[in-house]
Every structure is written in C-alpha cells, then in structure tokens.
Scaffold this active site. Structure first.
Site, mmCIF file in Angstrom:
data_model
loop_
_atom_site.group_PDB
_atom_site.id
_atom_site.type_symbol
_atom_site.label_atom_id
_atom_site.label_comp_id
_atom_site.label_asym_id
_atom_site.label_seq_id
_atom_site.Cartn_x
_atom_site.Cartn_y
_atom_site.Cartn_z
ATOM 1 N N LYS A 167 0.847 -1.199 0.000
ATOM 2 C CA LYS A 167 0.000 0.000 0.000
ATOM 3 C C LYS A 167 0.882 1.248 0.000
ATOM 4 C CE LYS A 167 -0.424 0.034 5.062
ATOM 5 N NZ LYS A 167 -1.337 0.126 6.211
ATOM 6 N N ARG A 199 -10.002 0.946 15.229
ATOM 7 C CA ARG A 199 -10.308 1.602 13.952
ATOM 8 C C ARG A 199 -11.523 0.945 13.305
ATOM 9 N NH1 ARG A 199 -4.427 1.965 11.044
ATOM 10 N NH2 ARG A 199 -4.818 -0.275 10.988
ATOM 11 N N TYR A 213 14.196 31.652 3.904
ATOM 12 C CA TYR A 213 13.002 32.369 4.344
ATOM 13 C C TYR A 213 13.075 32.670 5.840
ATOM 14 C CZ TYR A 213 10.558 31.423 -0.056
ATOM 15 O OH TYR A 213 10.178 31.386 -1.376
ATOM 16 N N MET A 232 10.394 25.081 -0.708
ATOM 17 C CA MET A 232 9.564 24.129 -1.437
ATOM 18 C C MET A 232 10.392 23.233 -2.349
ATOM 19 S SD MET A 232 6.344 24.825 -4.008
ATOM 20 C CE MET A 232 5.357 25.647 -2.747
#
Length: 366
Positions: A40, A136, A263, A310
């Site tokens: 998965k 779950r 940044y 990014m």
C-alpha cells in the site's frame, strides 16, 4: 505531481534487498505460513508495481489500502491474490469481483447497505476484520462475526479469511499485545464456521512474536529493510534498507559573516563560509523542520542551514565543491550513513512516515 527527471534528485530502490529482507522473515516464521507483501501507499514509497513484480515468486499475495491501488497492480499484470485492507463500500463491488480482488468487510452495517442497494456478492472473496483493540475498523464479538459470515454466504460471497491488527507489537511492553491476542483467539474459538485463513501478524508481530502467528503474515515495513520499532527493539536478523535518496550540488558560493540564508532569515553566518544549494524541498517530502539536520557530501556531514524551501535547501560546506558533487540524504557516502530512522528521530516521527512522504516528484531508479 509529475516526476522531475531533469534534475539530479533521485531515490534509488534496491529490489534485491527487498527480496532478501522478505526471505529473512520467511526463514524466521513457521513453515507453511502464507506471506502477503504489503505494498500500500506505493509500497511505502518504493514503487508498488516494481516491488510486487520483484516479489512475485516469493509471496502468496499482496495487501493494499484501497481499490485504486489494487487495480494498479492488476493492470500491471500482477495475477496473485490482492487483499484490500481498507473498507470498500458496496457500490464498488462489481469492479472488485471483475478484477478478482479480495475485500475486507468490517461491520454488519456493510451488509445492511449492500442489501439496501440490492448488491449481490456472487464471486466476491472476503476477509472479515476484527477489532481486537486497535480501535479503527472491525467487529468486536463472535456473535457479530458469525452473523456477518452467514449473511455474506447468503449473498454469495466466499469468506476466505479473518484478521486483526495489533497496536503495540513493536513495543517492549507486551501487555496490550497479549490482551489483543487473547481477545482474537477467544473470538476465533467462538466461530461456527472458521474461515480458511487467519492472520494477525504484521511486520512487528512476525519478527518479535513469531510464536503467535496463525497461518498467514502481512509483511510491510520489514520488507523495505526498516525496524518497525524505529530503534527501540533489536532485530533478530539483519535487514538491508532498500531506498537511498541522493541529489547534487547545483550552486556553491561563499557568504560572509552577517549574511542570512533562507526564508525568515533564520540562519546568520558567524564567519565566511561556503554554502551549497541542493534541489530538493518540502514539495518532495523533505520537510521544513529538517533545518539543522546534516546530509553527506564527500563523506562529511554538512548541516542544513536556513529553512527548507519548497524546491531547494542549503547546506554549509567545508570547502568549495564543484557543481554536480553528490549529496546523500538517505544512504551511504564514503563509509558514513544516514538511515531513514535517523531522519524520523530528528523529526520526532516514525520511519514509515519519512518514506511515505517522499513525493512522486522524486524519480525512483531501480
């Protein structure tokens, strides 16, 4: 997100290592136990199709999260059993049956909805999910499971398996694990018609609780060479980490004392130093909180300075290196190594998440 083949950032996947890791677990567990490879989430970022094909001679089937992942394998020519571990709603049954995909059913409400929508289950193969304490999905009593199995058979389904999932199999304290195990055993003992396959063993259970295995196991993170506990528990046999992540320097310059980087100007140079730019960032899954972590250049650890952007990050270099110099983010570089678990520990998360966050923008090389 498209793969960016025209930049030097790549993930290299060693399929032979995955095959050998699976073989190591198979030697460790009882003979005759069926093996399902958990692929998965694109095989935890390693490439579901490529991993599934590599393991085809070794495993009995595959586990995925949803119907789309199952269909991807079928369309790639994978013809062994594929079990969807998540819940598939009745409106998707025809597609599952048409592609011989095994589904998980986890509640009596599912049966009610199937009847409401007038869905038949002829030709459908099913594994019933039991909630033994994970909290779950799943049923909680033998009475419920018996009723579900009877209802599924009335609708034409083949109830092949029943399974549960342990919440703490990767922890030293096995109190919760034993509670779940006993709950599941008691529930199984109360079944009027026990399915052919009974499985509860994930990677951690297969490694550290192999004496509790029923007749099938689901191998996920261990296949990819990682310790399910991170580094809390020792492995009984060695594993080979299958994925490495590398890039190259695309810009090198000297900055002066007082210059800032990134940044927010979160890094200020205290002296003149060389800085290198590497084309990988948080859009690739190399998260912003990796500032301060060190990657490898020329066998030396080089700290990430300034915030991760990014698409790029910056590192402090011990000297001026030529453009194109290799940068290792996961893996070995001149006898030194960075593991996925090292990164997970730095991020205060788990190694699974580190791998699964590596985006499709990073090409996988096999």
């Amino acid at each position: 997100m498209i793969s960016s083949f025209h930049r030097p950032t790549v993930a290299r996947v060693n399929l032979q290592a995955i095959k050998e890791n699976v073989a190591s677990v198979q030697k460790h567990i009882p003979l005759g136990v069926k093996t399902y490879a958990v692929v998965k989430a694109d095989a935890y970022g390693h490439g579901a199709v490529q991993v599934s094909k590599a393991l085809l001679p070794q495993v009995d089937g595959y586990c995925v999260s949803n119907l789309d992942e199952a269909l991807q394998l079928r369309q790639a020519g994978i013809d062994k059993e594929i079990l969807i571990l998540g819940v598939l709603l009745p409106n998707e049954l025809e597609l599952a049956v048409a592609n011989a995909i095994t589904v998980t059913i986890a509640s009596l409400d599912w049966i009610a909805l199937a009847r409401l929508e007038k869905k038949e289950c002829q030709g459908l193969k099913v594994h019933v999910k039991v909630d033994s304490g994970m909290g779950r999905i799943g049923l909680r009593s033998s009475k419920e499971v018996n009723l579900l199995i009877d209802s599924l058979k009335e609708l034409g389904a083949d109830v092949e398996g029943i399974f549960t999932h342990f919440a703490t199999a990767d922890e030293a304290d096995d109190t919760k694990f034993n509670q779940q195990l006993q709950f599941f055993k008691k529930l199984i003992a109360g079944l009027e018609d026990k399915p052919r396959l009974v499985h509860a063993s994930n990677s951690a259970t297969s490694i550290w609780h192999s004496d509790t295995i029923f007749n099938a196991v689901r191998l996920g993170i261990v296949s990819y060479g990682l310790n399910p506990s991170g580094s809390d528990l020792s492995l009984p046999f060695p594993l080979q980490e299958a994925l490495s992540l590398e890039s190259s320097l695309v810009h090198v310059k000297m900055i002066s004392a007082g210059d800032t980087v990134g940044y927010g100007a979160t890094y200020t140079a205290k002296k003149s130093e060389y800085v290198g730019t590497v084309p990988i960032g948080y859009a690739d899954g190399w998260t912003r909180n990796m500032q301060g972590f060190s990657v490898l250049v020329d066998g030396q650890f080089c700290e990430i300075i300034g915030r991760v952007s990014m698409d790029q990050l910056t590192i402090r270099l011990p000297k001026a290196y030529p453009l194109g110099t290799k940068v290792t983010l996961i893996g070995s570089n001149q006898q030194k190594n960075i593991s996925t678990t090292d990164i997970a520990n730095y991020r205060n998360t788990i190694n699974y998440e580190v791998l699964c966050l590596l985006s499709d923008r990073i090409p996988r090389i096999y």
